[in-house]
Design a protein around this motif. Structure first.
Motif, mmCIF file in Angstrom:
data_model
loop_
_atom_site.group_PDB
_atom_site.id
_atom_site.type_symbol
_atom_site.label_atom_id
_atom_site.label_comp_id
_atom_site.label_asym_id
_atom_site.label_seq_id
_atom_site.Cartn_x
_atom_site.Cartn_y
_atom_site.Cartn_z
ATOM 1 N N ARG A 295 5.470 -13.352 -3.042
ATOM 2 C CA ARG A 295 5.357 -12.509 -1.852
ATOM 3 C C ARG A 295 6.390 -11.387 -1.924
ATOM 4 O O ARG A 295 7.515 -11.588 -2.373
ATOM 5 C CB ARG A 295 5.567 -13.339 -0.584
ATOM 6 N N TYR A 296 5.959 -10.212 -1.452
ATOM 7 C CA TYR A 296 6.842 -9.053 -1.514
ATOM 8 C C TYR A 296 6.620 -8.207 -0.278
ATOM 9 O O TYR A 296 5.501 -7.765 -0.008
ATOM 10 C CB TYR A 296 6.562 -8.235 -2.785
ATOM 11 N N GLU A 297 7.676 -7.997 0.480
ATOM 12 C CA GLU A 297 7.579 -7.213 1.714
ATOM 13 C C GLU A 297 7.208 -5.772 1.403
ATOM 14 O O GLU A 297 7.778 -5.142 0.521
ATOM 15 C CB GLU A 297 8.914 -7.257 2.460
ATOM 16 N N GLY A 298 6.227 -5.277 2.107
ATOM 17 C CA GLY A 298 5.774 -3.911 1.896
ATOM 18 C C GLY A 298 4.620 -3.788 0.931
ATOM 19 O O GLY A 298 4.078 -2.696 0.753
ATOM 20 N N GLY A 302 0.548 -8.122 0.405
ATOM 21 C CA GLY A 302 1.522 -9.137 0.795
ATOM 22 C C GLY A 302 2.145 -9.825 -0.406
ATOM 23 O O GLY A 302 3.075 -10.609 -0.266
#
Length: 630
Positions: A295-298, A302
């Motif tokens: 998961r990776y913010e931005g 997602g």
């Protein structure tokens, strides 16, 4: 060109100790568990969204009858169907494989495609040609070969990204006119992949490549699982292990080629399918590609998928996972002589954003060369020498135009969309009837000129047509480079189509530019920048009637830009004939089309710490030799 080694004719001999001789203990990654992973988003209820183009009557075809070699399922019934009705069936066709979930080979049926600009709803699914069963390893690539494959990969990914953005934008446009809105929007990632497959634009389908994929670099990032399939890095849309099945293998044994380390476990595993392929690859000493998903913010989905390079499988065992189910675990050792792992770079950049001095105690010259003129600080880093040149310039967050530029259209000329702009507002009409950006601020396609809403418009600051005028959105670092003098890199992951920054300076007329040149000053000439904007959104390989945008038309840019006293971070971007940043002309604060802003957008997904580059073009007669700011 490099050579193709046929592994079916020359398999590597068994080598149980392969990889164990690696001396660096830090290279060992214990207990890597390839697991079943859901799609990035829940599947849409309507698997056949169109691109908002004129529609025709749907073509009706009978559904294929399920059998032991061809089993199809609706997207919204995948989990139930796969875990119940088809738990023990193995498809010989690797593209549409339904197996026991333990075999790690559940693949969703791709969405339907439509012909050219008649991408209407269709109700049939056709059987695609099977993937090649020929195993090869690409080796001995020369420099020109590597550049060629990298350019092919770059253009393919650009088509995928721009097509995906177009699907989403057209869906948003269609939904804005619908009185009854559908509950879910189009899955642009699935639609783009499906259309490209229909057009034969997927890469590496004619051979099953073992080892590195030509054109894919360690550290490359992907936002969607389907893009991994498009470029041939990982051939399964949902399964964690990509492998050649025993039915396709020349010796009757499955061989794993790539693995995505991500996801969770739902049932007990067995030594079959993908797991057996991993064990057999370990037995024969065949390396596998490792992609890490997390998961990776931005991120648009997602999540983010990072290619971390080649690994050897050195051990396999059966254990009980965190979920309580029995799982097969594999210990992989990273092969030597590879660049740093992309996932490690992402983690490094994350720490750098929050605690830079702890990560790099020395080398920082300034933590904001913009002196708060940008909404986000711009770092200056130099661990090579004592050159602090960027500190000696006034930072210009926006371009300085001559006063007469604002005399044209100084009053009025804006839209009256108090509640927010719609497709029929004045500014949209200036752009040909469509907004240049989607709701996420991504550039839909490059144009000769884009009109954004400006100070004379009544729409709010949150208007979809206000993107480049808002300044920086990502954290950047100007750094000293031994190769390019100075360079620019981002501390954030930048998505393809995203706004980066403006290329600023003091605008000079042609006469003023000639005087400056006579005095030996270096200027930047906007008319010399390569027209890379035309590449973003170029779907000529998708639509046979595609025409390069010519509206709004712009006269030849007849001015220079002085960056000898005032400049911003863009001036430190290096020149490249294969850039990852494009120049898009934009107007918003005045109406003089002869003096547009030079706005920079990402042409591809740009990982953190990767250098940004522009195509500065070639010199012309009156402007003389090409100068580079660096």
């Amino acid at each position: 060109m490099g050579s193709l080694i046929d592994l079916n004719l020359h398999p590597d001999p068994p080598n149980p100790t392969a990889g164990c001789s690696t001396s660096a203990a830090t290279l060992i990654t214990p207990k890597i568990e390839p697991k079943l992973e859901p799609l990035d988003h829940p599947p849409p209820s309507n698997p056949n969204p169109n691109l908002g183009l004129p529609t025709t009557q749907p073509i009706s075809h009978p559904e294929p009858v399920p059998d032991e070699t061809n089993v199809y399922s609706e997207f919204d019934r995948i989990s139930e169907m796969f875990l119940t009705a088809f738990a023990n069936k193995i498809d010989k066709n690797d593209d549409f494989m339904l197996t026991d979930p333990d075999a790690q080979a559940i693949v969703p049926v791709p969405e339907q495609t439509h012909e050219e600009n008649q991408l209407a709803n269709a109700t049939y699914r056709r059987k695609d040609p099977p993937r090649s069963s020929e195993l090869v390893r690409v080796s001995n690539l020369g420099t020109e070969d590597e550049r060629y494959f990298r350019e092919v990969m770059r253009k393919t990914r650009m088509i995928y990204d721009s097509l995906r953005v177009l699907v989403v934008a057209e869906d948003e446009k269609r939904r804005s006119f619908d009185f009854v809105r559908s509950p879910r929007s189009s899955r642009g990632d699935l639609k783009a992949a499906s259309v490209m497959k229909e057009r034969g634009l997927w890469l590496n389908r004619d051979k099953r490549i073992v080892g590195a994929i030509p054109g894919v670099n360690v550290g490359d990032v992907f936002f969607f699982r389907m893009e991994l399939c498009v470029v041939g890095l990982h051939g399964q849309a949902q399964a964690g292990i990509d492998y050649l099945t025993s039915g396709q293998s020349s010796n009757g044994e499955p061989i794993a080629t790539s693995v995505i380390v991500s996801g969770g476990q739902v049932l007990h595993q067995k030594l079959e399918g993908g797991n057996l392929g991993m064990e057999r690859s370990m037995h024969y000493g065949i390396e596998v590609r490792v992609i890490r998903g997390f998961r990776y913010e931005g991120s648009a989905s997602g999540k983010v998928y990072v290619y971390d390079g080649l690994y050897k499988i050195v051990e396999a065992w059966f254990d009980v996972g965190k979920s309580g189910f029995g799982v097969f675990k594999f210990k992989l050792v990273r092969m030597e002589n590879q660049v740093e792992m992309g996932s490690a770079v992402l983690k490094f950049a994350e720490n750098l954003r929050t605690k830079p001095l702890e990560v790099r105690p020395t080398g920082y010259v300034s933590f904001d060369i913009s002196m708060k003129k940008e909404s986000i600080p711009v770092f200056l880093f130099n661990d090579i020498d004592n050159n602090h040149e960027p500190m000696y310039y006034d930072y210009a967050a926006t371009t300085v135009f001559p006063p007469f530029v604002y005399h044209i259209g100084a009053k009025g000329g804006g839209c009256n969309c108090v509640a927010g702009c719609s497709q029929d507002c004045l500014c949209a009409k200036k752009n040909g009837g469509d907004f240049a950006y989607d709701s996420n601020g991504l550039l839909v396609r490059g144009k000769p000129l884009i009109f954004e809403c400006g100070p004379h418009c009544r729409c709010p600051a949150t208007c979809q047509n206000r993107v480049s005028q808002k300044g920086l959105r990502n954290r950047f670092e100007v750094f000293r480079s031994q190769e390019t003098g100075w360079g620019v890199r981002s501390l954030d992951l930048i998505q393809a189509g995203s706004f980066i920054c403006e290329y600023t300076g003091v605008v000079l007329t042609r006469e003023q530019a000639q005087l400056f040149t006579m005095n030996g000053d270096s200027l930047v000439y906007p008319n010399r920048f390569g027209e890379r904007w035309a590449e973003w959104g170029d779907l000529s390989q998708i639509f046979t009637d595609y025409v390069r945008p010519t509206y709004p038309s712009v006269p030849p840019l007849d001015f220079g830009m002085d960056v000898s006293r005032m400049r911003n971070l863009a001036c430190y971007m290096s020149h490249s004939s294969c850039p990852n940043v494009l120049v898009q002309l934009v107007l918003y604060d005045h109406s003089n089309i002869a003096f547009p802003h030079l706005m920079l957008f990402a042409m591809e997904n740009i990982p953190p710490m990767r250098e940004l580059s522009l195509d500065y073009g070639a010199a012309d007669e009156w402007m003389g030799k090409l100068p580079i700011c660096n």
